[in-house]
Design an enzyme around this catalytic site. Structure first.
Site, PDB file in Angstrom:
ATOM      1  CE  LYS A  62      29.290 -25.464  19.699  1.00 27.96           C
ATOM      2  NZ  LYS A  62      30.524 -26.664  20.008  1.00 27.96           N
ATOM      3  N   GLY A 109      33.314 -32.905  26.272  1.00 27.99           N
ATOM      4  CA  GLY A 109      34.637 -34.064  26.429  1.00 27.99           C
ATOM      5  C   GLY A 109      34.866 -34.838  27.195  1.00 27.99           C
ATOM      6  CB  ALA A 159      28.899 -31.417  24.178  1.00 24.36           C
ATOM      7  N   GLY A 160      29.800 -34.516  24.596  1.00 21.71           N
ATOM      8  CA  GLY A 160      29.386 -35.639  24.479  1.00 21.71           C
ATOM      9  C   GLY A 160      29.670 -37.140  23.587  1.00 21.71           C
ATOM     10  CG  ASN A 176      36.676 -31.188  17.781  1.00 20.84           C
ATOM     11  OD1 ASN A 176      36.975 -30.098  18.311  1.00 20.84           O
ATOM     12  ND2 ASN A 176      37.872 -32.157  17.319  1.00 20.84           N
ATOM     13  CB  THR A 177      37.023 -34.726  22.086  1.00 23.41           C
ATOM     14  OG1 THR A 177      36.619 -33.804  22.401  1.00 23.41           O
ATOM     15  CG2 THR A 177      38.493 -35.669  23.058  1.00 23.41           C
TER      16      THR A 177
END
Lengths: 65, 253
Positions: B93, B154, B181-182, B203-204
């Site tokens: 990645k 994040g 992301a996001g 992830n977050t």
């Protein structure tokens, strides 16, 4: 000689990268190495000489997103 | 279903391994989510790396190493080479960060690194924007997968530019794409799959939820729903109402 290992100054007696990893306790560890910003494959560590002032990075698997 | 460098994933969910309250909760979240890919990184060995590696192997999922935190092509390329050796995969990645606040990809460094790594046999997953010109250049450079952002890393804002993402999806209909992301909520993930994206990476949203295991399960269900809906060929939205109950046979009252 004195080299920098992961940002910390270390005095070592090893003269090659492979010997240095043994001396630093990473003989069996799953790590990747870079010397002065360049990747050194594990197959090349035995032939990689170290010099005073070298910057060694020893990286391991870590959490990531 | 489009594949990722010849690999068909059981679940279109890729899950990060950072920021969990504990290793046990990370494991529980992976089990609950059904995620097929775990993203990982490389950092200075401080005594934790070896145990973490055995935990990741036990998850039984495919590993996608990242170049997170790299701000130049050179740094990212070196990190990728090191990651290939440690994780024994050609998958990478590729993140080349251009701005400290937005963590927006640096398009120039990204393209530069993608060219170098593709030529070295890496299977590059470039973390990119919805920019179509850049996407085309990344494909020319040898990338066979694209990872456009939903919103800044994040932020949890979801799909920030649905128009741009829809146009990107339409411009390259055969290219596997992951929204990376996001993503903040399962509905964002379902939205991405419904729009025709092939997977989401987050992830977050799971790791920092009050109950990561439950949120992981919610995301696993959301991506399944989204993929099913996409395959079922959704209706076209329209501006005016259209009665769903037949008019014929209505009583004269």
């Amino acid at each position: 000689m004195r080299i920098e290992v992961n940002g910390t100054a270390r005095d070592i007696t090893a003269t090659t990268l492979a010997e240095a990893l043994v001396e630093l306790g990473w003989a069996e560890a799953r790590v990747a190495t870079a010397l002065n910003g360049e990747f050194v494959p594990s197959s090349a560590r035995a032939g990689q000489a170290l010099r005073d002032g070298d910057r060694l990075e020893v990286l391991a698997p870590m959490q990531g997103g | 279903m489009r594949d990722f460098y010849g690999v068909t994933l059981d679940s279109p969910l890729m899950l990060g391994t950072a920021q969990y309250p504990s290793p046990a909760i990370l494991q529980a979240a992976f089990r609950a989510s059904g995620a097929s890919v775990a993203t990982v990184s490389l950092r200075r060995e401080g005594g934790q790396g070896q145990a973490f590696w055995s935990l990741i192997r036990d998850l039984g999922v495919r590993v996608l190493p990242n170049t997170a935190g790299c701000h130049s092509a050179r740094e990212a390329v070196t990190t990728a080479r090191m990651a290939r050796e440690v994780f024994e995969t050609n998958w990478i990645k590729l993140e080349v960060i251009g701005h400290a606040d937005t963590l927006q990809p640096d398009p120039f460094g990204l393209l530069d690194a993608a060219e170098t790594l593709s030529a070295e046999g890496f299977e590059v997953f470039p973390y990119t924007t919805e920019d179509q010109v850049l996407a085309g250049r990344l494909l020319d450079a040898g990338c066979k997968v694209l990872m456009p952002w939903g919103a800044p890393i994040g932020s949890g804002l979801g799909l920030n530019n649905r128009y741009g993402l829809r146009m990107l999806r339409a411009a390259f209909p055969d290219v596997p794409m992951v929204i990376d992301a996001g993503i903040g909520l399962p509905s964002h993930a379902a939205d991405a799959l419904e729009m025709g994206f092939d997977a989401v990476l987050l992830n977050t949203a799971v790791a920092q939820a009050g109950d990561p295991e439950a949120m992981a399960r919610a995301f696993g269900l959301a991506v399944q729903a989204g993929a099913l809906a996409r395959a079922a060929d959704p209706m076209e939205p329209r501006e005016m109402a259209a009665p769903s109950t037949p008019l014929i046979g209505k009583a004269w009252l």
